[in-house]
Scaffold this active site. Structure first.
Site, PDB file in Angstrom:
ATOM      1  N   HIS A 109       0.880  -1.556   0.434  1.00 40.25           N
ATOM      2  CA  HIS A 109       0.043  -0.709  -0.178  1.00 40.25           C
ATOM      3  C   HIS A 109       1.465   1.099  -0.042  1.00 40.25           C
ATOM      4  O   HIS A 109       1.907   1.374  -0.421  1.00 40.25           O
ATOM      5  CB  HIS A 109      -0.790   0.034   0.870  1.00 40.25           C
ATOM      6  CG  HIS A 109      -1.640  -0.904   1.486  1.00 40.25           C
ATOM      7  ND1 HIS A 109      -2.190  -1.444   0.606  1.00 40.25           N
ATOM      8  CD2 HIS A 109      -1.172  -2.216   2.385  1.00 40.25           C
ATOM      9  CE1 HIS A 109      -2.937  -2.995   0.477  1.00 40.25           C
ATOM     10  NE2 HIS A 109      -2.394  -3.288   1.696  1.00 40.25           N
ATOM     11  N   GLU A 146      -2.037   0.508   7.584  1.00 40.59           N
ATOM     12  CA  GLU A 146      -0.616  -0.857   7.747  1.00 40.59           C
ATOM     13  C   GLU A 146      -0.104   0.124   7.267  1.00 40.59           C
ATOM     14  O   GLU A 146       1.141  -0.492   7.002  1.00 40.59           O
ATOM     15  CB  GLU A 146      -2.363  -1.519   6.641  1.00 40.59           C
ATOM     16  CG  GLU A 146      -0.989  -2.524   5.929  1.00 40.59           C
ATOM     17  CD  GLU A 146      -2.157  -3.917   4.605  1.00 40.59           C
ATOM     18  OE1 GLU A 146      -1.501  -4.306   4.609  1.00 40.59           O
ATOM     19  OE2 GLU A 146      -2.924  -3.981   4.957  1.00 40.59           O
ATOM     20  N   GLU A 283       1.459 -11.406   5.433  1.00 41.74           N
ATOM     21  CA  GLU A 283       0.906 -11.263   6.460  1.00 41.74           C
ATOM     22  C   GLU A 283       1.265 -10.789   7.744  1.00 41.74           C
ATOM     23  O   GLU A 283       1.419 -12.452   8.292  1.00 41.74           O
ATOM     24  CB  GLU A 283      -0.572 -11.809   6.112  1.00 41.74           C
ATOM     25  CG  GLU A 283      -1.009 -11.684   4.453  1.00 41.74           C
ATOM     26  CD  GLU A 283      -1.754 -10.148   4.734  1.00 41.74           C
ATOM     27  OE1 GLU A 283      -1.626  -9.605   5.617  1.00 41.74           O
ATOM     28  OE2 GLU A 283      -2.184 -10.202   3.406  1.00 41.74           O
TER      29      GLU A 283
END
Length: 319
Positions: A109, A146, A283
């Protein structure tokens, strides 16, 4: 990352992968899991949380909507040591065991994505389908984004690898206002002829879902995507990262995906589908679970996460 949007759709139903694992898993993951059990028995006071995984859930993950952090999203207050921007591409150290090796790190991101919805919502070709360019990513309930987490851990990984002589390149380093798109993220690794590429994320699943998982590319041959040459090497990379992540962090593999192995195979992720070099996603934990949140927002734990990822990469590169 949340399982909503590009590279974040819910994993497709698949058969259980409970058969024998590869030699690499036998050598790494079980030993690391044994270490995790010892760690739980004696405790670890510096991890920022209890470190114990919630009981395995029989229900599938509860995807949460992707959450954008506001420009004034609260900081955790312990990010100061590793969040200053530095060049996206860094020269290798003159000496070290990884001299001549190129590693591409993809911090998931971008903190500015939420201000560029039109740009990140346009679709790009991932071979098997089209997906949105990027998403905002998820966040903790307190607003720790995040995208902040991924940049922090990525910079720590870079420092460790550079100290061993590797050339480390980023897909973005907080040095662009949004993106890049998922196809460009893959292309950066390809054009760098990376010996290994790792995309760093944190999940946005339901409360009670805990632990990390590593996403491996499935065999895809469609459109401009052909992962067949990298499936085996990517699995080797992912297994080594999973085993050493357990050893360094004390965290357990996910209790809601991956059948307890910490490994998941997917064919719907553009960042993997379009890669021509060994690549995996990790993750690191679930930002929406309070116990995982305590870890993810701890500077000390993020350093452990960076060591686990780095050591997995080093193990892979040194064979």
């Amino acid at each position: 990352m949340s399982y909503v949007g590009p590279d974040f759709d819910p994993p497709q139903p698949r058969r259980s992968r409970r058969g024998p694992l590869t030699v690499a898993v036998a050598a790494l993951v079980p030993g690391a899991l044994a270490g995790w059990l010892v760690w739980q028995a004696v405790g670890d006071g510096s991890g920022g949380g209890s470190g114990k995984a919630a009981p395995a859930s029989s229900a599938p993950a509860s995807p949460s909507a992707t959450s954008a952090a506001s420009p004034s999203a609260p900081s955790t207050g312990d990010d100061k040591s590793s969040t200053s921007p530095s060049p996206t591409s860094s020269a290798s150290k003159p000496a070290g065991p990884l001299k001549g090796k190129v590693v591409v790190i993809d911090p998931g991101h971008n903190p500015g994505n939420f201000q560029h919805t039109a740009e990140i919502n346009r679709t790009v070709d991932i071979g098997t389908s089209r997906k949105e360019c990027d998403t905002t990513g998820t966040s903790t309930n307190a607003g720790y984004a995040e995208a902040q987490f991924t940049l922090d851990v990525a910079r720590r990984v870079r420092t460790i690898l550079q100290q061993q002589g590797a050339t480390v390149k980023f897909t973005q380093d907080g040095d662009r206002s949004w993106g890049p798109c998922i196809d460009e993220r893959a292309r950066i690794g390809n054009e760098a002829h990376a010996d290994a590429a790792v995309s760093i994320h944190a999940d946005g699943s339901g409360a009670g879902n805990r632990g990390f998982h590593v996403i491996l590319p499935g065999s895809v041959n469609a459109g401009g995507a052909d992962t067949r040459p990298i499936v085996a090497s990517s699995r080797d990379l992912g297994e080594r990262i999973a085993g050493l992540f357990v050893r360094e962090t004390g965290s357990a593999p996910s209790n809601y995906i991956g059948d307890g192995t910490g490994l998941v195979v997917r064919k719907d992720l553009g960042g993997l589908n379009l890669s021509t070099v060994p690549k995996v996603f990790i993750e690191c934990g679930n930002m929406r679970d309070s116990k995982d949140e305590a870890l993810l927002t701890s500077s000390a734990w993020r350093q452990k996460a960076a060591r686990g990822i780095s050591e997995g990469i080093v193990s892979f590169l040194q064979g």
